[in-house]
Scaffold this motif. Structure first.
Motif, PDB file in Angstrom:
ATOM      1  N   VAL A  91      22.465  20.402  75.479  1.00 24.81           N
ATOM      2  CA  VAL A  91      22.748  19.721  74.240  1.00 24.81           C
ATOM      3  C   VAL A  91      22.144  18.284  74.354  1.00 24.81           C
ATOM      4  O   VAL A  91      22.719  17.442  75.108  1.00 24.81           O
ATOM      5  CB  VAL A  91      24.321  19.488  73.966  1.00 24.81           C
ATOM      6  CG1 VAL A  91      24.756  18.815  72.413  1.00 24.81           C
ATOM      7  CG2 VAL A  91      24.845  21.023  73.983  1.00 24.81           C
ATOM      8  N   ILE A  92      21.341  17.857  73.365  1.00 21.12           N
ATOM      9  CA  ILE A  92      20.687  16.484  73.298  1.00 21.12           C
ATOM     10  C   ILE A  92      21.842  16.007  72.182  1.00 21.12           C
ATOM     11  O   ILE A  92      21.578  16.870  70.811  1.00 21.12           O
ATOM     12  CB  ILE A  92      19.474  16.451  73.077  1.00 21.12           C
ATOM     13  CG1 ILE A  92      18.527  17.210  73.897  1.00 21.12           C
ATOM     14  CG2 ILE A  92      18.962  15.038  72.756  1.00 21.12           C
ATOM     15  CD1 ILE A  92      16.935  17.522  73.589  1.00 21.12           C
ATOM     16  N   VAL A 130      25.098  17.704  78.945  1.00 26.61           N
ATOM     17  CA  VAL A 130      24.801  16.997  77.612  1.00 26.61           C
ATOM     18  C   VAL A 130      24.126  15.581  77.989  1.00 26.61           C
ATOM     19  O   VAL A 130      24.424  15.024  78.506  1.00 26.61           O
ATOM     20  CB  VAL A 130      26.356  16.516  77.037  1.00 26.61           C
ATOM     21  CG1 VAL A 130      26.209  15.884  75.709  1.00 26.61           C
ATOM     22  CG2 VAL A 130      27.260  17.841  76.847  1.00 26.61           C
ATOM     23  N   ILE A 131      23.110  15.577  76.853  1.00 31.10           N
ATOM     24  CA  ILE A 131      22.394  14.380  77.371  1.00 31.10           C
ATOM     25  C   ILE A 131      22.755  13.210  76.133  1.00 31.10           C
ATOM     26  O   ILE A 131      22.549  13.728  75.090  1.00 31.10           O
ATOM     27  CB  ILE A 131      20.659  14.450  77.066  1.00 31.10           C
ATOM     28  CG1 ILE A 131      20.375  15.668  78.216  1.00 31.10           C
ATOM     29  CG2 ILE A 131      19.898  13.158  77.131  1.00 31.10           C
ATOM     30  CD1 ILE A 131      18.852  15.913  78.237  1.00 31.10           C
ATOM     31  N   GLU A 132      23.202  12.037  76.475  1.00 28.52           N
ATOM     32  CA  GLU A 132      23.652  11.276  75.540  1.00 28.52           C
ATOM     33  C   GLU A 132      22.677  10.327  75.143  1.00 28.52           C
ATOM     34  O   GLU A 132      22.343   9.257  75.773  1.00 28.52           O
ATOM     35  CB  GLU A 132      24.813  10.382  76.144  1.00 28.52           C
ATOM     36  CG  GLU A 132      26.151  11.187  76.277  1.00 28.52           C
ATOM     37  CD  GLU A 132      27.110  10.777  76.916  1.00 28.52           C
ATOM     38  OE1 GLU A 132      26.952  10.054  77.729  1.00 28.52           O
ATOM     39  OE2 GLU A 132      28.294  10.691  76.381  1.00 28.52           O
ATOM     40  N   PHE A 133      21.801  10.660  74.178  1.00 33.94           N
ATOM     41  CA  PHE A 133      20.511  10.055  73.702  1.00 33.94           C
ATOM     42  C   PHE A 133      20.734   8.601  73.344  1.00 33.94           C
ATOM     43  O   PHE A 133      19.788   7.593  73.867  1.00 33.94           O
ATOM     44  CB  PHE A 133      19.665  10.824  72.600  1.00 33.94           C
ATOM     45  CG  PHE A 133      18.502  10.639  72.578  1.00 33.94           C
ATOM     46  CD1 PHE A 133      17.466  11.392  73.357  1.00 33.94           C
ATOM     47  CD2 PHE A 133      18.026   9.618  71.385  1.00 33.94           C
ATOM     48  CE1 PHE A 133      16.140  11.283  73.066  1.00 33.94           C
ATOM     49  CE2 PHE A 133      16.477   9.648  71.348  1.00 33.94           C
ATOM     50  CZ  PHE A 133      15.736  10.419  72.263  1.00 33.94           C
ATOM     51  N   LEU A 184      13.542  11.216  79.250  1.00 35.18           N
ATOM     52  CA  LEU A 184      12.836  12.012  79.623  1.00 35.18           C
ATOM     53  C   LEU A 184      13.362  13.475  79.865  1.00 35.18           C
ATOM     54  O   LEU A 184      12.574  14.516  79.769  1.00 35.18           O
ATOM     55  CB  LEU A 184      12.513  11.532  81.185  1.00 35.18           C
ATOM     56  CG  LEU A 184      11.506  10.843  81.872  1.00 35.18           C
ATOM     57  CD1 LEU A 184      11.822  10.144  83.083  1.00 35.18           C
ATOM     58  CD2 LEU A 184      10.276  11.909  82.025  1.00 35.18           C
ATOM     59  N   ARG A 185      14.630  13.369  80.372  1.00 33.67           N
ATOM     60  CA  ARG A 185      15.273  14.628  80.211  1.00 33.67           C
ATOM     61  C   ARG A 185      15.115  15.538  78.853  1.00 33.67           C
ATOM     62  O   ARG A 185      15.231  16.777  78.774  1.00 33.67           O
ATOM     63  CB  ARG A 185      16.660  14.544  80.808  1.00 33.67           C
ATOM     64  CG  ARG A 185      16.679  14.294  82.217  1.00 33.67           C
ATOM     65  CD  ARG A 185      18.115  14.716  82.773  1.00 33.67           C
ATOM     66  NE  ARG A 185      19.140  13.873  82.293  1.00 33.67           N
ATOM     67  CZ  ARG A 185      20.393  14.208  81.680  1.00 33.67           C
ATOM     68  NH1 ARG A 185      20.638  15.604  81.905  1.00 33.67           N
ATOM     69  NH2 ARG A 185      21.304  13.659  81.257  1.00 33.67           N
ATOM     70  N   SER A 186      15.418  14.668  77.601  1.00 31.82           N
ATOM     71  CA  SER A 186      15.638  15.169  76.456  1.00 31.82           C
ATOM     72  C   SER A 186      14.087  15.855  76.334  1.00 31.82           C
ATOM     73  O   SER A 186      14.027  17.063  75.523  1.00 31.82           O
ATOM     74  CB  SER A 186      15.792  14.218  75.331  1.00 31.82           C
ATOM     75  OG  SER A 186      17.028  13.867  75.497  1.00 31.82           O
ATOM     76  N   ARG A 187      12.987  15.225  76.559  1.00 31.06           N
ATOM     77  CA  ARG A 187      11.579  15.717  76.301  1.00 31.06           C
ATOM     78  C   ARG A 187      11.400  16.969  76.991  1.00 31.06           C
ATOM     79  O   ARG A 187      10.927  18.210  76.376  1.00 31.06           O
ATOM     80  CB  ARG A 187      10.556  14.567  76.903  1.00 31.06           C
ATOM     81  CG  ARG A 187      10.446  13.570  75.723  1.00 31.06           C
ATOM     82  CD  ARG A 187       9.121  12.816  75.966  1.00 31.06           C
ATOM     83  NE  ARG A 187       9.009  11.696  75.267  1.00 31.06           N
ATOM     84  CZ  ARG A 187       8.677  10.526  75.547  1.00 31.06           C
ATOM     85  NH1 ARG A 187       8.596  10.301  76.767  1.00 31.06           N
ATOM     86  NH2 ARG A 187       8.345   9.693  74.469  1.00 31.06           N
ATOM     87  N   ALA A 243      14.553  12.171  66.499  1.00 29.41           N
ATOM     88  CA  ALA A 243      14.081  13.211  65.437  1.00 29.41           C
ATOM     89  C   ALA A 243      12.662  13.774  65.681  1.00 29.41           C
ATOM     90  O   ALA A 243      12.152  14.828  65.022  1.00 29.41           O
ATOM     91  CB  ALA A 243      13.820  12.481  64.131  1.00 29.41           C
ATOM     92  N   HIS A 244      12.174  13.174  66.944  1.00 30.20           N
ATOM     93  CA  HIS A 244      10.645  13.856  67.284  1.00 30.20           C
ATOM     94  C   HIS A 244      10.902  14.960  68.161  1.00 30.20           C
ATOM     95  O   HIS A 244      10.011  15.852  68.431  1.00 30.20           O
ATOM     96  CB  HIS A 244       9.916  12.714  68.120  1.00 30.20           C
ATOM     97  CG  HIS A 244       8.619  13.245  68.559  1.00 30.20           C
ATOM     98  ND1 HIS A 244       7.564  13.583  67.561  1.00 30.20           N
ATOM     99  CD2 HIS A 244       8.069  13.439  69.615  1.00 30.20           C
ATOM    100  CE1 HIS A 244       6.507  13.861  68.334  1.00 30.20           C
ATOM    101  NE2 HIS A 244       6.752  13.874  69.530  1.00 30.20           N
ATOM    102  N   MET A 245      12.122  15.326  68.743  1.00 28.44           N
ATOM    103  CA  MET A 245      12.491  16.190  69.649  1.00 28.44           C
ATOM    104  C   MET A 245      12.161  17.769  69.065  1.00 28.44           C
ATOM    105  O   MET A 245      11.421  18.646  69.815  1.00 28.44           O
ATOM    106  CB  MET A 245      14.049  16.186  70.305  1.00 28.44           C
ATOM    107  CG  MET A 245      14.026  14.784  70.934  1.00 28.44           C
ATOM    108  SD  MET A 245      12.982  14.794  72.474  1.00 28.44           S
ATOM    109  CE  MET A 245      12.324  13.175  72.290  1.00 28.44           C
TER     110      MET A 245
END
Ligand code: NAD
Ligand code: ZN
Length: 253
Positions: A99-100, A116-119, A172-175, A197-199
């Motif tokens: 989860v991002i 969970v990635i806390e962006f 990095l992890r989200s990408r 919003a680019h993810m």
């Protein structure tokens, strides 16, 4: 509507790896107001006056009094809702890997998601602006605002203000999570804040199908999203999960 739910469930059933991208909308049913839209915080306060890092540096007491303290009050009593629990069920089915989230409320972890990635960081932690000491928000004495560290420095929440960089590790992890999934579930985000919003764009470029859940359309709708399901996160997740369990069997708790 039923056809949209069926299609989303079929896409998820066929997927090896699902990544979710969530925004403030998933926590509205937990009683946390979003920034934009009806009832949003921006109807009451000017973001640049309170949520920009320059505003915090200029007048930390004002930002603490208005933005941080009111957020901390709401977050303290909030509990996860069906949108969060739906993502936990998807993880237990072996579908959802990551989860991002743009949220700073910790509700995905409270519900039980494990990656969970806390962006945009978290309100659960505070960081001293002088010595860098980190601690849990619950440990900080808020009798005096702004609260101070033992060294005399002012605490700030460990979240990303406008004008600040996304933590490099989270980015990095989200990408990687966006590029490696075959379905991305985008829920409760206005998709107005970059680079979050680019993810979905990145996911789509790498061949993923994009399922978007939101009561209102967003800049992703009709262009980046393959499937837009209008409605609240909790209700739509329950409908998708019910259909998915008919396709894949029930989730074992
Ligand atoms: P946003 O406030 O810009 O947009 C919220 C979106 O949720 C809107 O598109 C709205 O149509 C949708 N929505 C409304 N009700 C919904 C429901 N029941 N189910 C699903 N969706 C619903 O939120 P954002 O895109 O996350 O971006 C704003 C920034 O605000 C984020 O970066 C985040 O850091 C911060 N924020 C976080 C919280 C939180 O942690 N809960 C709360 C407010 C703001
Ligand atoms: Zn300090």
């Amino acid at each position: 509507m039923d056809r949209l739910i069926d299609k989303a469930a079929e896409d998820i059933a066929a997927a090896r790896s699902v990544t979710a991208l969530t925004g403030a909308g998933v926590s509205i049913e937990s009683g946390i107001p979003p920034f934009r839209g009806k009832g949003g915080l921006w109807e009451k306060i000017d973001p640049m006056e309170y949520a920009h890092i320059d505003a915090f540096r200029r007048d930390p007491e004002k930002v603490w009094q208005v933005l941080i303290k009111s957020m901390a009050d709401v977050l303290g009593s909030a509990r996860p809702n069906d949108a969060h629990f739906g993502l936990v069920r998807l993880e237990k089915m072996g579908k959802l890997k990551t989860v991002i989230t743009q949220n700073v409320d910790g509700l995905h972890q409270a519900a039980g998601n494990t990656d969970v990635i806390e962006f945009h960081g978290s309100f659960a932690r505070q960081c001293c602006t002088d010595c860098g000491k980190q601690c849990q928000s619950s440990e900080v004495n808020m009798d005096a605002i702004p609260p101070r560290c033992q060294c005399g420095g002012i605490y700030r929440p460990d979240c990303v203000f406008f004008g600040e960089m996304i933590p490099p590790d989270a980015l990095l992890r989200s990408r990687a999570a966006a590029a490696s999934c075959d379905v991305m579930l985008v829920m409760g985000t206005s998709a107005m804040v970059q680079p979050a919003a680019h993810m979905p764009v990145l996911a789509r470029e790498n061949g993923a199908r994009i399922i978007e859940i939101n009561p209102e359309s967003t800049p992703l709708t009709g262009s980046v999203s393959d499937c837009f399901i209008p409605g609240s996160g909790g209700r739509i997740m329950n409908a998708i999960l019910a259909r998915l369990e008919r396709l894949c069997g029930p989730v074992h708790e």
